[in-house]
Design an enzyme around this catalytic site. Sequence first.
Site, short mmCIF file in Angstrom:
data_model
loop_
_atom_site.label_atom_id
_atom_site.label_comp_id
_atom_site.label_asym_id
_atom_site.label_seq_id
_atom_site.Cartn_x
_atom_site.Cartn_y
_atom_site.Cartn_z
N ASP A 507 2.26 8.21 5.53
CA ASP A 507 1.99 8.68 4.18
C ASP A 507 3.28 8.73 3.38
OD1 ASP A 507 0.51 9.69 2.07
OD2 ASP A 507 0.57 11.76 2.78
N GLU A 510 5.86 5.04 -0.34
CA GLU A 510 6.13 4.09 -1.43
C GLU A 510 7.62 3.75 -1.60
OE1 GLU A 510 2.31 5.53 -1.43
OE2 GLU A 510 4.07 6.77 -1.76
#
Length: 932
Positions: A507, A510
């Site tokens: 998670d 990015e």
Amino acid sequence: MIRENYMSISEEYPSSSSKKKFWYACAVIIVGFGIGTLLFWLINGESFKSRDTGDDIPDKCSSVPDLEKIDCHPDRPIKESQCLNRGCCFVPASDLNIRDSDLIQSPYLGIPSCFYPKNYKGYEIGNITKDADHVEAILTRKISSGFQNDVKRVHLDITFIDDASLRIKLKDADSDRYEPDVPLHYKIISQRNEQYIVKLEDNGLLTVSRNATGAVVFKTDLSQLVFSDQFLHLSSRTASPYLYGLGEQKEGLLRSFNWTRYTIFNQGDLPVPYRNLYGSHPFYLVLENDYDGNANGVFLLNSNAMDAVLQPAPAINWRTIGGILDFFIMLGPTPADVVKQYTGIMGRPFMIPYWSLGFHLCRYGYNSSEKTSETLQRNLDKGVPVDVQWNDIDFMNRRLTFTYDPINFKGLPEFVKSLHEKGMHYVGMFSPGVSNTEEPHTYAPYDDAAKLDLFLKDVNGSDLEAKVWNVNSTVFPDFSNPNTSSYWAKQFTDFHSKLQFDGAWLDMNEPLNFKNGSLYGCPDNEIENPQYLPGRPYPLRTLTACMTAKHHSTIHYNEHNLVAFREAHATFDALKDIRKKRPFIISRATFAGQGVHSGHWSGDITSDWEDMRYTIPAMLLFNMYGIPMVGSDICGFRLNTTDDLCTRWQALGAFYPFSRNHNDFDTIEQDPAAMSENVLKATKDNLNTRYYMLPYFYTLFHLSHVFGETTVRPLFFEFPNDKNVYNINDQFLWGPAVLIMPVLYNDTNEISPYYPKSVWYDFYSGEKFISSGEHTTIQVELTDIKVAVRGGYILPLQIPGNTTTESRKNAFDLLVAFNENQEATGALYWDDGDSLDTYENGIYNEISFTAKNNCFNSTIIKNGYDTAMNLNEIKVYGIPEGPWNVTINGDLGSFEYRKPNLIISVHNYTLLEELNIVWNYNQQESNRSVEF
């Protein structure tokens, strides 16, 4: 300006003035006009020189239709003087009315006011050479593009890869530029029977067309190329406006050519329309305009932030702010072939473990191992099939990755052990961010990386400090550093020795940063603030790291979109080494080719009907991207779900490849057992169907791993000649044979799905429907979903259990669904479901099935896996009448005809013996021998 001078002079010297003043004024005008024209042509004349005609300047502008205008001034604000200095035309148009605030809410950019004239020559092509495998040329810059630091000489290299694929690469001829070092898997085939024709003209026009039909699949004018230090632009025509792909956005399958921008840059924001999301996939697939089923694909291998702008020509404008232009063109000819060719270049998807196809349960906010266990148990007690239990970030000790809370989750290792004893599995969350404020020598994930100097650096060379979940601050391991993989593997090994997890949930990768850039800001320079800004009018550092941050061999500006890709690769290798079994990884952020190592879920979607509808095109697109293990949080992640929404969503989510119920800490409990009886019934009934179909679905994943096929697919993959299926977002297929038709709107039990031309059967009843290609209104009860089987296919099925471990011990069924010619085929791939490289090592079984008229045959293609594969029954849909008798390998068999279905008992047989089954419609036929 000249017209304004003329008007002022006319007013100063009216017609009643003396002739002397009049002629003086005329002289001023003429001289002024002449000097202005001379200066204009000295500055801009080269760009307006005609290559082959004597057209005047206005014709070079007015003759360009609006829909074909290529933007010469994509950097804002638009200035007429700059436009003219670039040698371009300026005609005020709709883009002048677009404000920055508009761009936040809409992807519409408007018709460009500044555009390239006919016969523009920014680059001149020369030094063209050709051989059997390549075409090469040099492009020389002739006029400034208006962007800083134009590359003066660009090297063009066209490589013919195989019959249906080629590569077009444009790079600086004199200096090295950043190129993402991702593995490529193709090999050049010298003996080719090419499906394409490549034509490179002296004026810079490059065309790739389909040999068989002449359809133009890629056409670009290289004279209009922009290749500067921080802005590269190439416009190319597409074969039609039926285009799919271009990153991850919250919208339907079919992309819009109404001057629409699609930004490709990994961003960890909430899924809302018109915004780039977690994944960067500069790939598209186009259905060609002749409706003969042909498709092509284009992939741009570039990891920098970019926009892809679609305009009505139809054309695509690639705008990236770094790297090079490295295109792969794939000519299919079918949509499925395009995806196979794409994954053949970027890598085939990983082979999933069988257990990952079961139902997954999770919540952010269990807050203890006891609550986790309690939630799971109440679902098991109510008969919900569950294979995998997950924990979100609340299981960590003070939100430190590679830890678990020693107080609230003290019993977690024992809980995981109990899962394994039940044949179940466990997945935990791992974040790339590492706390850098722990006591020295108390937190190995920081200490080990600090010792090796593996963290992302700021512009001054210090560890870049960010803020994610950690109490104080966060630093990021640099996965581009070759030493980081072994460091990362050590953390997984150490943690696995404490907690026997089976898979990894990646998670915030990015990477997301709650502070924009860093705790201390970012430099104010051209890297942080490029002349052209892709996407919304926010700095690229918004909610992530500074673009100037330093990686091992480049800066974050180049590396940002690759962080998750590299993390997934390192995690895959670590899990493979630790467990000696197939890794299972689900990642939020993704890049092209990441399906080799991980699956994906669609992030922090909201519990509403709109977001439920969005999940279908999302999973279909990721299958095109070569990431078939994909799904969404069933019933939604954010905000409270409702009973009706969750009921419909559990029915739909039972048919996601990755099927998981998961929600946020500040919402109601939404696991099926915590909701209404309707939610519970929808969950159990539809998961029962899912588990029953898993042998068929698992075979699709095998085909994906070996050949690059999709597991779930849009209808146009199977019916590319039918224009009616080109924009269907509310139905999908499992492979070629199973059509899923959910209810996606509130307060209705009615749907009107489209049945493409074929024979279809209701999966449950066998009711036959012959469609000529039509919509049919159907009533679907609240807890149900419509599932149809396409005629012509044979599905391998297995009696379901409450886990895949139990299911795999059960007997198999086969479902034969005849087409209009009374024929059907199918196959089953079967291995132990968890060992590494079973296909590569030949440790598997493969059986093919055929049926025609009144005969069924099975053939063993491979028998390399020693296991029992007992049969239960064979169901036959679509026979004209009940038979007189049935023989199995020559012996009379037991059967039942429940109109319209034939059910043959085969419980004394296995799939590992070849079968010849004949059903005879009268006594005379039953005495004849049947050959098949």
